[in-house]
Design a protein around this motif. Structure first.
Motif, PDB file in Angstrom:
ATOM      1  N   MET A   1       0.809  -1.181   0.058  1.00  0.00           N
ATOM      2  CA  MET A   1       0.128  -0.093   0.079  1.00  0.00           C
ATOM      3  C   MET A   1       0.806   1.180   0.006  1.00  0.00           C
ATOM      4  O   MET A   1       0.261   2.197  -0.554  1.00  0.00           O
ATOM      5  N   GLU A   2       1.983   1.207   0.936  1.00  0.00           N
ATOM      6  CA  GLU A   2       2.820   2.314   0.560  1.00  0.00           C
ATOM      7  C   GLU A   2       3.254   2.565  -0.688  1.00  0.00           C
ATOM      8  O   GLU A   2       3.680   3.704  -0.939  1.00  0.00           O
ATOM      9  N   ALA A   3       3.606   1.639  -1.776  1.00  0.00           N
ATOM     10  CA  ALA A   3       3.947   1.896  -2.891  1.00  0.00           C
ATOM     11  C   ALA A   3       3.036   2.655  -3.510  1.00  0.00           C
ATOM     12  O   ALA A   3       3.377   3.703  -4.387  1.00  0.00           O
ATOM     13  N   LEU A   4       1.674   2.612  -3.761  1.00  0.00           N
ATOM     14  CA  LEU A   4       0.742   3.457  -4.032  1.00  0.00           C
ATOM     15  C   LEU A   4       0.480   4.688  -3.707  1.00  0.00           C
ATOM     16  O   LEU A   4       0.703   5.711  -4.427  1.00  0.00           O
ATOM     17  N   TYR A   5       0.852   4.921  -2.251  1.00  0.00           N
ATOM     18  CA  TYR A   5       0.906   6.432  -1.697  1.00  0.00           C
ATOM     19  C   TYR A   5       2.358   6.964  -2.439  1.00  0.00           C
ATOM     20  O   TYR A   5       2.088   7.971  -2.763  1.00  0.00           O
ATOM     21  N   TRP A   6       3.372   6.322  -2.499  1.00  0.00           N
ATOM     22  CA  TRP A   6       4.741   6.926  -2.958  1.00  0.00           C
ATOM     23  C   TRP A   6       4.391   7.355  -4.343  1.00  0.00           C
ATOM     24  O   TRP A   6       4.779   8.408  -4.878  1.00  0.00           O
ATOM     25  N   GLY A   7       3.662   6.436  -5.234  1.00  0.00           N
ATOM     26  CA  GLY A   7       3.220   6.791  -6.491  1.00  0.00           C
ATOM     27  C   GLY A   7       2.682   7.847  -6.734  1.00  0.00           C
ATOM     28  O   GLY A   7       2.801   8.651  -7.641  1.00  0.00           O
ATOM     29  N   CYS A   8       1.590   8.153  -5.986  1.00  0.00           N
ATOM     30  CA  CYS A   8       0.787   9.375  -6.014  1.00  0.00           C
ATOM     31  C   CYS A   8       1.506  10.634  -5.694  1.00  0.00           C
ATOM     32  O   CYS A   8       1.536  11.480  -6.239  1.00  0.00           O
ATOM     33  N   LEU A   9       2.034  10.531  -4.536  1.00  0.00           N
ATOM     34  CA  LEU A   9       3.000  11.659  -4.111  1.00  0.00           C
ATOM     35  C   LEU A   9       4.031  12.281  -5.213  1.00  0.00           C
ATOM     36  O   LEU A   9       4.021  13.219  -5.463  1.00  0.00           O
ATOM     37  N   ILE A  10       4.714  11.108  -5.683  1.00  0.00           N
ATOM     38  CA  ILE A  10       5.697  11.308  -6.844  1.00  0.00           C
ATOM     39  C   ILE A  10       5.209  11.845  -7.781  1.00  0.00           C
ATOM     40  O   ILE A  10       5.717  12.807  -8.602  1.00  0.00           O
ATOM     41  N   GLY A  11       4.193  11.246  -8.352  1.00  0.00           N
ATOM     42  CA  GLY A  11       3.488  11.729  -9.771  1.00  0.00           C
ATOM     43  C   GLY A  11       2.738  12.959  -9.482  1.00  0.00           C
ATOM     44  O   GLY A  11       2.957  13.750 -10.416  1.00  0.00           O
ATOM     45  N   GLY A  12       2.375  13.142  -8.316  1.00  0.00           N
ATOM     46  CA  GLY A  12       1.600  14.616  -8.457  1.00  0.00           C
ATOM     47  C   GLY A  12       2.885  15.916  -8.246  1.00  0.00           C
ATOM     48  O   GLY A  12       2.600  16.673  -8.819  1.00  0.00           O
ATOM     49  N   ALA A  13       3.915  15.294  -7.645  1.00  0.00           N
ATOM     50  CA  ALA A  13       4.946  16.500  -7.649  1.00  0.00           C
ATOM     51  C   ALA A  13       5.723  16.598  -8.918  1.00  0.00           C
ATOM     52  O   ALA A  13       5.982  17.626  -9.304  1.00  0.00           O
ATOM     53  N   VAL A  14       5.781  15.268  -9.540  1.00  0.00           N
ATOM     54  CA  VAL A  14       6.251  15.575 -11.187  1.00  0.00           C
ATOM     55  C   VAL A  14       5.314  16.385 -12.093  1.00  0.00           C
ATOM     56  O   VAL A  14       5.970  17.099 -12.894  1.00  0.00           O
ATOM     57  N   PHE A  15       4.089  15.941 -11.826  1.00  0.00           N
ATOM     58  CA  PHE A  15       3.074  16.744 -12.631  1.00  0.00           C
ATOM     59  C   PHE A  15       3.121  18.311 -12.371  1.00  0.00           C
ATOM     60  O   PHE A  15       3.118  19.159 -13.063  1.00  0.00           O
ATOM     61  N   ALA A  16       3.174  18.529 -11.065  1.00  0.00           N
ATOM     62  CA  ALA A  16       3.428  20.048 -10.414  1.00  0.00           C
ATOM     63  C   ALA A  16       4.563  20.997 -11.082  1.00  0.00           C
ATOM     64  O   ALA A  16       4.573  21.797 -11.592  1.00  0.00           O
ATOM     65  N   ILE A  17       5.746  19.911 -11.092  1.00  0.00           N
ATOM     66  CA  ILE A  17       7.095  20.664 -11.627  1.00  0.00           C
ATOM     67  C   ILE A  17       6.920  20.735 -13.061  1.00  0.00           C
ATOM     68  O   ILE A  17       7.240  21.813 -13.822  1.00  0.00           O
ATOM     69  N   GLY A  58      -1.058   9.512   3.130  1.00  0.00           N
ATOM     70  CA  GLY A  58      -0.852   7.937   3.353  1.00  0.00           C
ATOM     71  C   GLY A  58       0.416   7.413   3.864  1.00  0.00           C
ATOM     72  O   GLY A  58       0.350   6.590   4.733  1.00  0.00           O
ATOM     73  N   ILE A  59       1.560   8.099   3.241  1.00  0.00           N
ATOM     74  CA  ILE A  59       2.996   7.791   3.713  1.00  0.00           C
ATOM     75  C   ILE A  59       2.851   8.349   5.159  1.00  0.00           C
ATOM     76  O   ILE A  59       3.643   7.456   5.977  1.00  0.00           O
ATOM     77  N   LEU A  60       2.472   9.355   5.652  1.00  0.00           N
ATOM     78  CA  LEU A  60       2.401   9.825   6.880  1.00  0.00           C
ATOM     79  C   LEU A  60       1.799   9.028   7.880  1.00  0.00           C
ATOM     80  O   LEU A  60       2.229   8.389   9.122  1.00  0.00           O
ATOM     81  N   LEU A  61       0.520   8.669   7.320  1.00  0.00           N
ATOM     82  CA  LEU A  61      -0.263   7.884   8.349  1.00  0.00           C
ATOM     83  C   LEU A  61       0.025   6.539   8.573  1.00  0.00           C
ATOM     84  O   LEU A  61      -0.118   5.973   9.481  1.00  0.00           O
TER      85      LEU A  61
END
Length: 178
Positions: A1-17, A58-61
């Motif tokens: 599940m943590e891999a999903l959270y990391w994917g969402c976090l990194i994907g969103g950050a890459v999209f923002a940049i 998700g990562i923090l929780l």
């Protein structure tokens, strides 16, 4: 599940940049392909912010709380939805309401009243100033009747030809007779 959270976090950050650096180029290429008409809540920036917040929460929780996997997932989803609402109501909606343009089309000037700033000779060009609520514009003008018009005279724009306003002197006495 943590891999999903990391994917969402990194994907969103890459999209923002990427959208920050190449935003205008991407917007021109995609030309609003991901926007749904009438539904401003599903704009890409709102969805990306929501997904990024979901991943980060998700990562923090998962790492720093003693919540179960299902509780962390539900709470992360709620945090993502709250982030989407925050982005929409604090950024998208105010920006949409402030999108006001003071631009005008030359064709819209026909029928407007103006004042001659540079005299217009019978067969030449001068300048006319037209006032709007948002300011004023000075445009090149010529006489519609091929008569000279003095500086300070009030005129009406008859038509626009090749970016030149064709004007006629404004006569208040003629209007009173009508």
């Amino acid at each position: 599940m943590e891999a999903l959270y990391w994917g969402c976090l990194i994907g969103g950050a890459v999209f923002a940049i990427v959208s920050l650096v190449l935003g205008d180029l991407i917007d021109g290429l995609l030309d609003g392909a991901f926007e749904m008409p009438g539904v401003d809540f599903f704009k890409p920036v709102v969805l990306a912010g929501s997904i990024t917040a979901f991943g980060g929460a998700g990562i923090l929780l998962t790492r720093y709380s003693s919540l179960s996997v299902m509780s962390s997932l539900i709470l992360s989803l709620l945090i993502g939805i709250a982030a989407a609402m925050l982005v929409f109501f604090a950024y998208i909606k105010p920006m949409r309401n402030s999108d006001v343009s003071i631009a005008f089309s030359m064709k819209e000037l026909a029928g407007k009243i103006g004042e001659i700033t540079i005299p217009i000779p019978a067969n030449g060009f001068g300048e006319v100033m037209i006032r709007f609520a948002s300011g004023s514009t000075i445009q090149t003008a010529s006489s519609f009747e091929q008569l000279p018009i003095a500086a300070g005279a009030r005129v009406v724009v008859v038509d626009v030809v090749d970016g030149v306003l064709r004007v006629s002197e404004w006569d208040e006495d003629v209007l009173k007779e009508l």
